[in-house]
Design a protein around this motif. Sequence first.
Motif: not given
Length: 193
Positions: A76-102
């Motif tokens: 509800w507050a607008g939080c998106l979960p991120v797994d910073r401990g997993n090197p296979r997760n590309n948080i930058v790409n995930q965030a950029v895709s949020y911008f592409n979608d909105h």
Amino acid sequence: MLKRIWIWLVKLRGWKFDIPEGDHPEWYRCVMIMAPHTAAEDFFAGAAIPYLLHFNVRFLVKKEFFNFFTKPFLRWAGCLPVDRGNPRNNIVNQAVSYFNDHEKLTLLITPEGTRKRVNRWKQGFYQIATHANVPIVLTYMDYGTIHMGIGPTFYPTGDWDSDIKEIMSFYQDKTARHPELFNKQANGYNNDK
């Protein structure tokens, strides 16, 4: 309604808002950084700024904070979960895709990445802004004056070493909740040498 109550509670704690007047369309599609960040309270108070201005705001939060009890509130507050401990997760790409979608999206990030004292800010906020082609809006919480607000808008040049020095200069007069944990000399290059 609940966000209005949130803002009221923050004001009740004595916080004043420094919001520049005028039209600022860049605020509605940007990476917004909030510093200093040395206490959990910073998130709860600092979230009042984007709520006050009705941003389509999202916060990147460690996935460990999401559990059966907290997940509905955090979503509800607008939080998106991120797994910073997993090197296979590309948080930058995930965030950029949020911008592409909105068309309108304000992504609020604490560049220190932790409430502990750090030698360097994480570069994720900068990489997200650069790859999404959006500005970085500097916001702050100053416990010395009990003021929080929105500072300048910064357009990344692609030169991290130069840009981070300019960004950090804005925060030199800000007081953290725990001043000993806010390293005003933190930067984006290796200062451990």
